[in-house]
Motif scaffolding. Structure first.
Motif, PDB file in Angstrom:
ATOM      1  N   LEU A 657      42.889  38.491  36.954  1.00  0.00           N
ATOM      2  CA  LEU A 657      43.870  37.679  36.240  1.00  0.00           C
ATOM      3  C   LEU A 657      44.336  38.397  34.992  1.00  0.00           C
ATOM      4  O   LEU A 657      43.546  39.059  34.296  1.00  0.00           O
ATOM      5  N   ALA A 658      45.612  38.251  34.683  1.00  0.00           N
ATOM      6  CA  ALA A 658      46.142  38.742  33.418  1.00  0.00           C
ATOM      7  C   ALA A 658      45.756  37.782  32.308  1.00  0.00           C
ATOM      8  O   ALA A 658      45.234  36.690  32.555  1.00  0.00           O
ATOM      9  N   HIS A 659      45.997  38.186  31.064  1.00  0.00           N
ATOM     10  CA  HIS A 659      45.664  37.304  29.943  1.00  0.00           C
ATOM     11  C   HIS A 659      46.461  36.011  30.003  1.00  0.00           C
ATOM     12  O   HIS A 659      46.014  34.970  29.506  1.00  0.00           O
ATOM     13  N   SER A 666      42.747  41.140  43.456  1.00  0.00           N
ATOM     14  CA  SER A 666      41.388  40.637  43.648  1.00  0.00           C
ATOM     15  C   SER A 666      40.447  41.805  43.882  1.00  0.00           C
ATOM     16  O   SER A 666      40.849  42.856  44.396  1.00  0.00           O
ATOM     17  N   PHE A 667      39.170  41.572  43.484  1.00  0.00           N
ATOM     18  CA  PHE A 667      38.100  42.531  43.759  1.00  0.00           C
ATOM     19  C   PHE A 667      37.116  41.828  44.695  1.00  0.00           C
ATOM     20  O   PHE A 667      36.677  40.710  44.412  1.00  0.00           O
ATOM     21  N   LEU A 691      37.170  45.446  34.694  1.00  0.00           N
ATOM     22  CA  LEU A 691      37.686  46.806  34.557  1.00  0.00           C
ATOM     23  C   LEU A 691      38.961  46.988  35.374  1.00  0.00           C
ATOM     24  O   LEU A 691      39.908  47.647  34.922  1.00  0.00           O
ATOM     25  N   ALA A 692      38.979  46.447  36.584  1.00  0.00           N
ATOM     26  CA  ALA A 692      40.195  46.534  37.388  1.00  0.00           C
ATOM     27  C   ALA A 692      41.355  45.849  36.680  1.00  0.00           C
ATOM     28  O   ALA A 692      42.495  46.344  36.697  1.00  0.00           O
ATOM     29  N   GLY A 693      41.067  44.707  36.053  1.00  0.00           N
ATOM     30  CA  GLY A 693      42.124  44.014  35.315  1.00  0.00           C
ATOM     31  C   GLY A 693      42.643  44.844  34.158  1.00  0.00           C
ATOM     32  O   GLY A 693      43.853  44.872  33.897  1.00  0.00           O
TER      33      GLY A 693
END
Length: 949
Positions: A657-659, A666-667, A691-693
């Motif tokens: 999700l973004a801020h 998705s992970f 981290l992905a985000g």
């Protein structure tokens, strides 16, 4: 006879009083013994008489019984002979020689045996054979004739002459029946006479018994009554006096005396009673004094005390307890004390107290009792029964001790133990104790949980070794052996293999303690550092991934590195990253290096939704989705056949999700067996998603910044073009001046060359002026063209004073047209700044134009002052001051906001763009009021050493 007995008894009773005085000379024991001996002798004589009469009756009864037996014996002979004849007739009629021979012998034997018994019975008394001498000869005839007749009949039957056998039976055996019948009648007659005589004898004996037994009983009772009255009076009268004396003692009349007569035991008891009464009088006085002292002690002891009756009701409470409760003794006695017990404890305590009273067993309990100030305090209650010599409870005694502080300490200790246990559980740290000599190990609940053994399992070194990783088993054994030998503290790390194959990392720290006996015991802690190890590995990978993000590595490379790093932490784990397309509906492949390519290709482009597997559903719901079994979960119903060929069974997905909350992707974690995520896996999934985000948002932010920079550049250019459009007249004047000067100089040059004698020096000077004015016009046009030019910022070393002077040249005509004077104070030693020349020119031009616009409608002095100087911290400070209308009242803090303007036709973007440009150069822009009127705008820019690239 009864009247005579009553008279004798009366005389005996009257004389017993006189005998009692005489009997008092003997002790009670001899008196009773003599009386009982006399009574027993009388009873023995009476019993002997009675027994003799009963013996006579028994003799007659036995005689009668013997006579009956003789009659029975003769009747049996007669009956046997009848049976013998009847059976022989049947056998003869049937002409069965075999049965005749077999049964004839048996029947003959039976008749002869009964005959022999009858002869034996008749030869015994009381039967007299002389009274009928034909009885025994008749029996002898039967006994001798019967075998001969049977043999003759058998012989005839054997020869087949059954008629002769019948005749023989009728002529020889039948007369024997007549003999036995006559014999029975004779015996019966004789037995009847004997029975008559015996009955007369029994009746006579019965009359004697009925006469002797009552007389004997009356005689015995007279003797017993006489002796009993005499002896009883000799005992009861002294006892009555003793009882009266005891009652007097019970009433506290210790001066009472018992009259004493005689020398028997009761007399001695009376004397002892009198002496005891005297002593009791003295003892009572002493006891009264001791009781007063004991009551004082009970009231003084540092405890609450009471006593209770056998039924449990309280009959005494010491003063200290009354002071503690603040109640009176009357309120507390009986069962009144129950009103002071805490309501939550009252029912249970009364039940325990009543049970103790019923069973007679001591009791102990803890209850809360209200103190005089209203506070309930914990008391330890103990009740003990007091028993007499027969074991009966005569009283209950109890004490109470205030244990409020102990209770609080126990509660604190209990909370501390709970906190410790919870702390161990939360920190994954267990404790243990190990006695080297016995090998006994004790460990906490958390330690057993770490090793995944039941709490009831008794730990041993061998049991622990079963969990140790094979690669760490040798080092574990060495550590245990070394600790057992040298008895020193040790610290060790090793891995554990759980029954499900999971691997744990533990850190063991132990401290050695040597007992007085020389035995070595270790006390230590076992810390589950699996999460820390995984966290360290993930932290290292996290740092590496963050470095990649910081240096703007390609997103595909970052995501693939992230997936591989997470997969390395857990055996059998497969991970993937899916990205949500710009349309917000379809998923795109991000990274899945370990998943089958065919699977990743199959799910690429699928639409998200409420039942779109784990990843599509997670992005749709924007919340984690845990599917423990793909083949059973309804979320995978549409995609089950896609995952099934590749053996994928479990899939846990967390949306990226973004801020703002928008889903970016998705992970997901995959396993090839159904399972739920463990805490470590959940944390790794959360970290990987984070981290992905970061990586995805950084890429999106970088792209957004590029777009914003382009938009800002376009907006600044538009602002510049707009500004230049407003200055067209002034700019045209500025351009016309050098052109007109060049034309004038050209005319002068022609004039000096057209003379008879060309004045070359004058012409050269004019030509130089032409070149200078042309250059100046070209520079003005070049600057104007740069302000209109579109391009990316070009950083270079810029002289702030030079930019200021260039803008003064451009705006001088506009200022002159509105009667505004320009004044500059430019410091000569300013260091250069690193920035974009065009953007800094735009800032200076906007500030100067704003100052000119602010003074157009102002009367009085109109002056625009530009100053530059060095500032602190290696900064360059430039100020633009005017004497115009000044800052808007109450709204000065809004002039840098977008779209805020005080001009009728302003856009409200000029100052906003200027501040953005300066902030991008690491500088600042602010404004203050000028005195007496107008406004001051200040600019700071970092010098070359401080400038940011």
């Amino acid at each position: 006879m009864g009247l005579h007995a009553a008279t004798a008894l009366n005389r005996r009773v009257k004389s017993s009083a006189e005998g009692a005085v005489y009997a008092g000379r003997f002790n009670i024991g001899p008196r009773l013994i003599l009386g009982f001996v006399f009574i027993i002798l009388s009873m023995l004589v009476a019993d002997a008489v009675v027994l003799w009469q009963f013996h006579l009756v028994r003799t007659q009864a036995e005689r009668l019984n013997g006579i009956d037996q003789k009659l029975v014996a003769v009747l049996r002979v007669h009956t046997s002979l009848l049976v013998f004849r009847d059976r022989l007739e049947e056998l003869t009629d049937s002409q069965d020689i075999g049965r005749l021979v077999a049964e004839g012998g048996f029947l003959r034997t039976a008749v002869l045996e009964d005959t022999r018994r009858a002869m034996s019975a008749l030869s015994l008394p009381p039967f007299d054979p002389q009274r009928d001498p034909t009885i025994l000869p008749t029996l002898h005839v039967i006994q001798s004739a019967l075998p001969t007749q049977l043999e003759a009949i058998t012989t005839l039957a054997t020869s087949g002459d059954w008629r002769a056998a019948h005749l023989r039976l009728a002529n020889e055996v039948t007369p024997l029946e007549s003999l036995t019948a006559t014999l029975v009648e004779n015996v019966d007659h004789q037995v009847g006479e004997e029975q008559t005589q015996t009955v007369r004898n029994i009746k006579r004996v019965q009359r004697l018994v009925f006469l002797v037994v009552p007389l004997t009983a009356v005689f015995t009772l007279l003797i017993a009554a006489t002796l009993g009255v005499a002896i009883t009076r000799s005992i009861t009268q002294p006892l009555a006096r003793l009882v009266e004396g005891s009652k007097a003692l019970a009433r506290g009349e210790f001066q009472h005396r018992v009259p004493v007569t005689g020398n028997d035991e009761l007399a001695h008891l009376g004397r002892v009673f009198n002496d005891t009464a005297l002593r009791l009088r003295d003892l009572y006085a002493t006891l009264q004094s001791s009781e007063d002292r004991l009551r004082l002690v009970i009231d003084t002891i540092p405890a609450y005390a009471w006593s209770a009756l056998p039924d449990g009701s309280v009959d005494f409470i010491n003063r200290r307890f009354l002071e503690f409760t603040g109640r009176s003794k009357e309120d507390m006695l009986g069962w009144g004390w129950g009103s002071l017990v805490h309501p939550d404890d009252l029912t249970g305590y009364i039940g325990e107290w009543q049970a103790a009273v019923a069973s007679g067993e001591p009791m102990e309990g803890e209850i809360r009792v209200r103190r005089m100030d209203g506070e309930y305090r914990w008391l330890l209650i103990r009740n003990m029964p007091l028993r007499d010599e027969r074991g009966n409870i005569v009283n209950w005694y109890g004490t109470a001790i205030d244990i409020e502080e102990r209770h609080r300490a126990e509660d604190a200790l209990r909370r501390s133990e709970t906190y410790l246990s919870e702390a161990q559980r939360l920190s994954h740290t267990g404790s243990f104790g190990w006695c080297v000599s016995t090998g006994e190990i004790k460990w906490s609940e958390e330690t057993s949980r770490i090793f995944r053994y039941e709490r009831s399992t008794k730990p041993t070194i061998e049991l622990i070794l079963q969990r140790v990783h094979p690669e760490d088993a040798s080092s574990f054994k060495e550590t245990v052996a070394r600790a057992s030998q040298d008895g020193k503290d040790f610290e060790h790390e090793y891995r554990l293999v759980m029954p499900d194959g999971a691997v744990k990392h533990v850190h063991v720290v132990a401290h050695a303690e040597i007992e007085e006996s020389g035995e070595i015991e270790f006390v230590g802690a076992v810390m589950d550092i699996t999460e820390r190890k995984l966290a360290e590995a993930l932290r290292d990978e996290e740092s590496h991934i963050l470095e990649m993000i910081a240096r703007d590595a390609p997103l595909e490379e970052i995501l693939e590195k992230l997936v591989l790093a997470v997969e390395a932490q857990f055996a059998g784990l497969l991970c993937s990253v899916l990205l949500l397309d710009e349309d917000g509906q379809h998923v795109r492949h991000g990274a899945a290096p370990s998943l089958p390519k065919a699977y990743t290709k199959a799910i690429d482009g699928l639409c998200i939704g409420p039942n779109a597997g784990s990843c599509g559903t997670a992005m749709y719901r924007r919340e984690p989705v845990v599917v423990t079994d793909i083949l059973q979960d309804p979320l995978w119903e549409l995609y089950r056949e896609v995952a099934k060929p590749y053996g994928l069974r479990a899939c846990w997905s967390v949306p990226i999700l973004a801020h703002s909350g928008k889903a970016l992707g998705s992970f997901a974690m995959y396993y090839r067996e159904p399972r739920s995520p463990r805490p470590a896996e959940a944390r790794a999934l959360e970290l990987a998603t984070h981290l992905a985000g970061i990586a995805i948002e950084r890429k999106l932010a970088r792209e957004e910044r590029e777009r914003l920079r382009e938009a800002q550049s376009d907006l600044a250019r538009v602002s510049r073009v707009t500004t230049m459009g407003e200055l067209t007249a002034s700019l045209a004047h500025e351009v016309n001046q050098p052109i007109a000067a060049a034309v004038t100089s050209a005319n002068s040059c022609l004039h000096w060359l057209a003379g008879d004698v060309p004045n070359l020096d004058k012409a050269r000077a004019a030509a130089e002026r032409i070149a200078k004015d042309g250059t100046r016009a070209a520079e003005i046009i070049s600057r104007i063209r740069l302000l209109f030019q579109k391009g990316s910022p070009q950083l270079e070393l810029v002289d702030v004073n030079e930019i200021t002077e260039e803008m003064i040249v451009l705006l001088r005509g506009e200022a002159t047209r509105h009667w505004i004077s320009l004044r500059t104070e430019l410091a000569a030693d300013l260091p250069p700044v690193l920035g974009d020349r065009v953007q800094l020119q735009q800032v200076m031009m906007n500030l100067m134009i704003n100052g000119i616009d602010a003074m157009k409608a102002v009367d009085g002095t109109r002056e625009l002052a530009i100053k530059s100087q060095r500032a602190e911290n290696e900064q360059v400070l430039v100020s633009v001051s005017d004497t115009g209308v000044g800052l808007p009242p109450q709204r000065a803090d809004q002039i840098f906001n977008a779209f805020f303007t005080t001009k009728p036709h302003g856009t409200g973007m000029g100052l906003r763009i200027c501040r953005s440009i300066l902030e991008s150069h690491g500088g600042r822009l602010w404004a203050t009021d000028n005195s007496p009127r107008g406004a001051n705008f200040y600019i700071t820019l970092p010098a070359k050493s401080e400038a940011r690239v």
